[in-house]
Write a protein that holds these residues in place. Structure first.
Motif: not given
Length: 149
Positions: A66-84
């Motif tokens: 994430l530190k290395k990237i930037k958006s190219e216009g309003k790019q769509r993203v989503f986030v997901f995780s697993t945890s206890g």
């Protein structure tokens, strides 16, 4: 529409299982953060970022990417995780960071995953048998909704 899911899954492959289920629905490529060329991200219409949760945080490889990237216009993203514990609130920090970088966050998903990280190993772990079929079904439904947005 070109789609990519970037995930890190270490101990029990919980996140990988969820990524594969979502990837099938989205017809997305699956990559490890270390295999991502940040210059190629502009070629994707939808990008997912996921990992297990370690002491309340995403895996360091996701955070480093994430530190290395930037958006190219309003790019769509989503986030997901697993945890206890399977808490969606763990996704908030990553969602915020992506928004600050100019991405349009279109969804967030979390589920329980077998967790033996750190001191949990001493008690045999928590959330045994997770993710399970219900979690996979929920992940499929979540991914299907992303195709509508």
């Amino acid at each position: 529409m070109k789609r990519l899911i970037i995930y890190e899954s270490i101990h029990h492959k919980n996140t990988e299982k969820i990524a594969k289920v979502m990837g099938e629905v989205l017809k997305a490529e699956l990559k490890n953060p270390k295999d991502v060329n940040v210059d190629d991200l502009k070629n994707y219409d939808l990008i997912g970022f996921g990992s297990g949760i370690y002491y309340g945080k995403f895996h360091k490889n996701i955070l480093e990417l994430l530190k290395k990237i930037k958006s190219e216009g309003k790019q769509r993203v989503f986030v997901f995780s697993t945890s206890g514990q399977g808490r969606e609130q763990y996704n908030e920090s990553l969602k915020s960071e992506l928004k600050e970088k100019g991405f349009e966050v279109v969804g967030s998903f979390a589920c329980k995953g077998f967790d033996t990280y750190g001191p949990l190993k001493l008690i045999g772990g928590i959330a045994k048998g997770r993710p399970n079929e219900e979690d996979f079904s929920n992940a499929r439904e979540f991914a299907a909704e992303l195709t509508i947005i």
